[in-house]
Motif scaffolding. Structure first.
Motif, short mmCIF file in Angstrom:
data_model
loop_
_atom_site.label_atom_id
_atom_site.label_comp_id
_atom_site.label_asym_id
_atom_site.label_seq_id
_atom_site.Cartn_x
_atom_site.Cartn_y
_atom_site.Cartn_z
N ASN A 122 16.44 2.09 -9.89
CA ASN A 122 16.60 1.71 -8.52
C ASN A 122 17.61 0.57 -7.92
O ASN A 122 18.25 0.77 -7.04
CB ASN A 122 15.27 1.28 -7.91
CG ASN A 122 14.12 2.39 -8.08
OD1 ASN A 122 14.42 3.69 -7.69
ND2 ASN A 122 12.90 1.91 -8.24
N ASN A 123 17.56 -0.34 -8.96
CA ASN A 123 18.52 -1.64 -8.54
C ASN A 123 18.90 -2.03 -9.93
O ASN A 123 18.12 -2.37 -10.92
CB ASN A 123 17.98 -2.61 -7.95
CG ASN A 123 18.66 -3.78 -7.89
OD1 ASN A 123 19.98 -3.87 -7.40
ND2 ASN A 123 18.21 -4.74 -8.50
N GLY A 144 15.60 -3.12 -11.51
CA GLY A 144 14.33 -2.48 -10.76
C GLY A 144 14.39 -0.82 -10.98
O GLY A 144 15.45 -0.23 -10.86
N PHE A 145 13.19 -0.46 -11.60
CA PHE A 145 12.84 1.02 -11.98
C PHE A 145 11.60 1.27 -11.48
O PHE A 145 10.56 0.58 -11.19
CB PHE A 145 13.49 1.23 -13.28
CG PHE A 145 12.67 0.51 -14.21
CD1 PHE A 145 11.34 0.82 -14.87
CD2 PHE A 145 13.09 -0.90 -14.61
CE1 PHE A 145 10.71 0.05 -15.78
CE2 PHE A 145 12.56 -1.62 -15.49
CZ PHE A 145 11.41 -1.32 -16.20
N PHE A 173 0.94 -1.26 0.05
CA PHE A 173 0.02 -0.03 -0.01
C PHE A 173 0.84 1.25 0.03
O PHE A 173 2.11 1.35 0.59
CB PHE A 173 -1.08 -0.04 1.20
CG PHE A 173 -1.81 -0.95 1.21
CD1 PHE A 173 -3.11 -0.93 0.48
CD2 PHE A 173 -1.77 -2.16 2.01
CE1 PHE A 173 -4.08 -2.07 0.33
CE2 PHE A 173 -2.71 -3.22 1.99
CZ PHE A 173 -3.85 -3.18 1.34
N ASN A 174 0.27 2.38 -0.47
CA ASN A 174 0.98 3.77 -0.56
C ASN A 174 2.42 3.49 -1.16
O ASN A 174 3.13 4.00 -0.61
CB ASN A 174 1.05 4.34 0.77
CG ASN A 174 -0.45 4.15 1.41
OD1 ASN A 174 -1.20 4.96 0.62
ND2 ASN A 174 -0.86 3.69 2.46
N GLN A 175 2.52 3.01 -2.22
CA GLN A 175 3.80 2.54 -2.96
C GLN A 175 3.63 3.09 -4.54
O GLN A 175 2.70 2.53 -5.18
CB GLN A 175 4.45 1.34 -2.70
CG GLN A 175 5.74 1.03 -3.45
CD GLN A 175 6.10 -0.32 -3.36
OE1 GLN A 175 5.58 -1.16 -4.25
NE2 GLN A 175 7.06 -0.68 -2.69
N LYS A 176 4.58 3.66 -4.98
CA LYS A 176 4.47 3.95 -6.42
C LYS A 176 4.93 2.65 -7.05
O LYS A 176 5.61 1.97 -6.74
CB LYS A 176 5.27 5.20 -6.88
CG LYS A 176 6.80 4.95 -6.73
CD LYS A 176 7.58 6.23 -7.17
CE LYS A 176 8.83 5.86 -7.43
NZ LYS A 176 9.75 7.03 -7.81
N THR A 177 4.30 2.49 -8.15
CA THR A 177 4.49 1.41 -9.22
C THR A 177 5.88 1.21 -9.39
O THR A 177 6.69 2.20 -9.96
CB THR A 177 3.77 1.47 -10.48
OG1 THR A 177 2.37 1.75 -10.15
CG2 THR A 177 4.01 0.09 -11.27
N LYS A 178 6.41 -0.01 -9.10
CA LYS A 178 7.94 -0.32 -9.51
C LYS A 178 7.88 -1.78 -10.20
O LYS A 178 6.83 -2.41 -10.21
CB LYS A 178 8.63 -0.54 -7.97
CG LYS A 178 8.78 0.61 -6.89
CD LYS A 178 9.68 -0.09 -5.87
CE LYS A 178 9.96 1.12 -4.83
NZ LYS A 178 10.49 0.75 -3.62
#
Length: 994
Positions: free
Chosen positions: A937-938, A993-994, A179-184
């Protein structure tokens, strides 16, 4: 309570399932600041909280499953869980495995644990295929989609699963959104090259084969060969070629033909590719994850292949502060191509080690060579016509397609203060299509004609669903915490098969319209289970915790009394919370539990679902005179068949030092299974089946487990983490009512029986029971008919006398079994800035394994036209001039092998002790500067190897010590059955990951 289960309508039952959610807590840590503690969620949303740990269980994290080269999740657990022993039936991807937690607890059925995926009870990983030699249903699951795996071991942890959890429970939780996480987004791929992990069997080449034949004929002078004809080795060589290699000797092919048949049926290189993609995100009320993967493996054996496409999705929604919903769906499509299995000549892998290297693959006209060797009593072909390994590999195929859907839906409703209602529905649906296609000229079945082929089409549908409803109560009263839960569950399992076959296929088209005659059959099986369960727990001041579980199961496969009541109680003392606790401890938790679990070992494997009723059969195709057909009893019922009961005692401790940078977990367990089910023989005069199921045995498991976790070095630049686990486990058979001795090898003189194990009260479970090898006679002993070079066997357990006739020797208990007494695993992880190096060592000790194809790989002259391992030439006793060998390990090879030395004895049993470099991985992760400049991100690049090195402690062990011949019975444990070898893999991959 005498209640019979019936098929119930959906409106009359409650839900069954297991929620596999996780809740995290934060604990102060001076170095890492936060430490995640996850609650293991079992049936009905009931949680096993590590902070109040009573039961015994271990967790394996997602990092171990991501981008793995293994096709199945169970192999990843090997070496990572104390008390878990793993072995594989084959290196062919998708093959079944045997996973044993704390020893074998039943006489029949698979010893595997129960697997649960996102609340769906999917069974025990047993082979449900109709014709594939080995199929692992767990290979339908994408390991990359796994968040974590919890392995439950003792009664306190597994009691809520009742009858199906007696062998342990493995809970698989797939990845979810937040929850409350932008799409990764994340993507990973890996490409690997595979070869044999450990296979030291070396087969003779053409020159060695001819030398062996020459030596064999010389050895056989006066023992099947007229000595007057053999004056020297040239005479022996000529005799061998004329008698047993007539076809190729006359054609003059000897100098030009040296076929490496093993190489001919294997690829130059085996390649595995994996591609994984996922998207994760969530808003204030809804979270999601969508993922997919493609796994492609072209293993060593030509024409074999394994392709899997997997899709998975998870969505969770908060309708309100009180009401939550969740949905998990996993779908996979597997295309698998393999070959005929078993030990028969139709298996190209097996026949490739037996066929003469003098035989060419193709004739001059480029057709497969199917020449027949001298078909004498001794020769029996090499092999018979139609079994050229390359030809049959290409023209006798087994193809399958398996579609699997595993889905669950759950709801949580907090309907009052401290009360919640949980409902989970789970289903597993599997559609399996298998096809056997054999072109004319390959008599795979004896009924086939030379100019006809075979076509088989097999359709299997498995539909299983479970539903659970539970009410949960949890309340804190100052220092007191009280929890309670009650629920009801139902399981329904359907298995429907339809098969069509024809032995009269004309030509090369796999359609029944091109056959003359067809046969069809079908089978429909079903079983159900209804259960009630409850749990109470109490904790005081985070120091003292107690819990109790009660479960009542009713199973449709039993007789009059279908229900059983099972329970467990446990408690823990968190000593570190006491004022007198020494400051040196950061964790000191003592725990103990005891419980009684039920089990029906055959319920998770199809075939024995109607044991409670006597079934009859009628066959109209046979008979005498004008009235064809006959009928009989298919199986004898036992209406008094009851539940097996396993009494579990577990005593453990969790001890931590230096803020848990050094932590020990210790467990002692004792498990006694009474009323173990097995077949009990009927008298021959009964005229019906030879046996029926009955409660006849008592099995005792005892063991110790130790887990050590440590972080010797932990600073901003360098970290060193260690995880070591070791287990001691032994299983005994205490009782076997009505049977003094049960063997599993039938007629010792036959070629198709190579099992060495037996059961008897007071002995190790599955202990080796075999004729004892006494070495090689160094001189003649005419009083006993012994000649120099003969194989010798001890006549009995006293080892005071020997005989050269194996049939005159008694079988003897060897005090060892195929189950390792000691299992160890050691993981080290080193992190220096952006570089990570990790490796996993596994070891199994104090156990024996046996060669299930020994009677062919070294046959002591029984089959002169079949190839063998090189030891048959270089390490066999002989007085042939120029080839003398009097200190050999193998006996003098004589035509026909009159002493039957090639058959079962301790000669072919080896120590299985070994250490394996199971996995090594080196990775580089790009740093913050790269991330900021690219927005990624990774980004990690890694090199990984699995099954890299294997060290064995027995120089005579030439095959993989983790082998087993099947996973549907413990009898297959430790039995090498020449199949696709376990593979070593070296791969390169990256994660982004982005």
């Amino acid at each position: 309570m005498n209640v019979k289960l019936r098929v119930l309508s959906a409106g009359a039952i409650f839900f069954l399932g297991i929620a596999a959610n996780a809740q995290k807590k934060k604990v102060a840590d001076t170095v890492t600041k936060t430490k995640e503690i996850e609650e293991v969620v079992v049936i009905g949303n009931i949680k096993l909280d590590p902070a109040q740990k009573v039961g015994s269980y271990n967790t394996v994290s997602k990092a171990n499953f991501e981008s793995t080269p293994f096709s199945s999740v169970d192999e990843v657990l090997n070496g990572r869980v104390a008390g878990l022993n793993f072995s594989s039936a084959s290196g062919d991807p998708g093959s079944s495995s045997m996973v044993i937690i704390r020893g074998v607890s039943s006489l029949i059925g698979t010893p595997n644990p129960l697997y649960v995926i996102d609340g769906v009870v999917i069974g025990k990983g047993a082979d449900n295929a109709q014709v594939m030699e080995s199929w692992n249903p767990l290979a339908s699951i994408d390991p990359n989609a796994i968040e974590s795996v919890d392995v439950l071991k003792d009664a306190s942890a597994t009691a809520l699963y009742g009858s199906r959890g007696a062998n342990g429970v493995i809970i698989i939780k797939t990845k979810k959104g937040k929850f409350n996480q932008k799409t990764k987004f994340d993507f990973s791929t890996e490409t690997g090259i595979q070869d044999r992990a450990f296979d030291k069997l070396k087969i003779m080449n053409a020159d060695e084969y001819i030398k062996y034949g020459t030596m064999l004929i010389w050895n056989s002078r006066g023992r099947g060969v007229d000595a007057a004809q053999i004056q020297n080795l040239d005479d022996a060589k000529k005799y061998f070629l004329e008698q047993y290699e007539t076809t190729y000797y006359n054609q003059g092919n000897l100098k030009s033909t040296n076929t490496d048949w093993i190489k001919a049926v294997t690829r130059n290189s085996s390649v595995v590719n994996t591609y994984n993609f996922g998207a994760t995100g969530g808003g204030e009320n809804t979270s999601f994850r969508i993922g997919g993967s493609y796994y492609q493996n072209k293993p060593l054996i030509q024409t074999s292949a394994f392709d899997r496409i997997s899709l998975n999705a998870a969505i969770n929604h908060k309708a309100s502060d009180k009401l939550k919903f969740g949905l998990n769906v996993n779908y996979s499509n597997v295309k698998r191509s393999t070959y005929f299995g078993g030990r028969a000549s139709a298996n190209p892998v097996t026949s490739s080690i037996m066929i003469s290297p003098l035989r060419p693959i193709y004739n001059e006209n480029n057709t497969p060579d199917d020449g027949i060797y001298n078909q004498s009593d001794l020769g029996e072909g090499s092999p018979t016509k139609g079994f050229n390994p390359v030809s049959i590999l290409n023209e006798a195929r087994q193809d399958s397609r398996i579609n699997t859907i595993i889905a669950s839906a759950n709801m949580d409703y907090a309907f009052a203060k401290d009360f919640s209602f949980n409902s989970t529905f789970g289903t597993q649906t599997q559609f399996m299509k298998e096809r056997n296609f054999v072109l004319p000229g390959h008599p795979v079945y004896t009924i086939m004609e030379d100019d006809k082929g075979f076509l088989g089409d097999y359709r299997t549908t498995i539909f299983e669903w479970n539903w659970v409803n539970s009410i949960n109560y949890n309340r804190n009263f100052g220092k007191h915490n009280v929890g309670a839960a009650a629920g009801i569950e139902y399981q329904d399992h359907d298995y429907n098969v339809l098969s069509s076959e024809s032995f009269t296929l004309n030509g090369d088209r796999p359609y029944f319209i091109y056959t003359d005659e067809q046969f069809a059959s079908n089978r429909d099986l079903r079983w159900t289970q209804l259960s009630y369960f409850g749990r109470l727990s109490y904790s005081f001041d985070k120091r003292y915790s107690v819990s109790g579980q009660l479960r009542r199961d009713g199973n449709s496969t039993l007789g009059i009394d279908k229900f059983g009541t099972f329970w467990s109680v446990g408690g823990s003392w968190n000593v570190v919370q006491e004022s007198f606790a020494p400051s040196m401890f950061s964790t000191l938790n003592l725990r103990a539990s005891y419980g009684v679990l039920g089990n029906i070992p055959y319920a998770d494997q199809w075939g024995g679902q109607y044991n409670s009723a006597t079934n009859y059969f009628y066959n109209y195709t046979y008979g005498y005179g004008p009235n064809s057909g006959f009928g009989g009893i298919a199986n004898a019922a036992n209406p008094f068949l009851k539940w097996e009961e396993a009494k579990h005692l577990d005593i453990g401790a969790d001890i931590g030092f230096f803020n848990d940078r050094l932590k020990f977990t210790l467990d002692y367990y004792r498990k006694i299974t009474s009323g173990a089910i097995d077949t009990l023989p009927l008298s021959a005069e009964s005229g019906g089946p030879g046996a029926y199921y009955a409660n006849i045995g008592t099995i005792r498991n005892t063991g110790f487990e130790l887990v050590v976790e440590g972080s010797p070095i932990r600073n901003s630049n360098f970290q060193w983490n260690i995880n070591a686990n070791g287990a001691y486990s032994k299983t005994y058979l205490d009782e076997l009512n009505g049977i003094d001795l049960k063997t599993y090898n039938g007629d010792d003189a036959s070629d198709d029986t190579n099992a060495f194990v037996a059961l008897a009260p007071g002995h190790i479970f599955g202990e080796y029971y075999a004729v004892q090898w006494a070495g090689i006679a160094q001189q003649d002993d005419l009083t006993k008919g012994i000649r120099a070079g003969d194989a010798l066997f001890y006549t009995d357990a006293s080892r005071t006398d020997v005989t050269n006739l194996r049939a005159n020797a008694q079988r003897v208990w060897m005090g060892k079994s195929a189950f390792p007494v000691y299992n160890v695993g050691l993981t080290n992880e080193f992190k220096y800035k952006n570089v990570t190096l990790s490796f996993l060592l596994t070891g199994q000790f104090d156990f024996y394994v046996q060669n299930g194809v020994n009677s062919y790989t070294i046959h002591d002259g029984r089959f002169p036209t079949r190839n063998q391992v090189v030891e048959a030439l270089y390490d066999s006793w002989t007085d042939a001039p120029g080839m003398e060998n009097y200190g050999a390990s193998n006996p003098k090879a004589v035509l026909g092998n009159p002493t039957t030395s090639r058959l079962e004895s301790s000669r072919f049993i080896s120590k299985g002790d070994h250490i394996r470099l199971k996995e090594m991985r080196v990775a580089y992760t790009f740093g913050d500067l790269f991330k900021k400049s690219t927005g990624i991100n990774n980004f990690t690049i890694y090199l990984r190897g699995t099954n890299l090195l294997t060290w064995v402690f027995d120089k005579n062990l030439k095959y993989d010590p983790e082998s087993n011949s099947n996973s549907w019975s413990w009898v297959g444990k430790g039995r090498y059955w020449y199949s696709a070898p376990v593979l070593r893999n070296i791969s390169l991959g990256f994660q982004i990951g982005f």
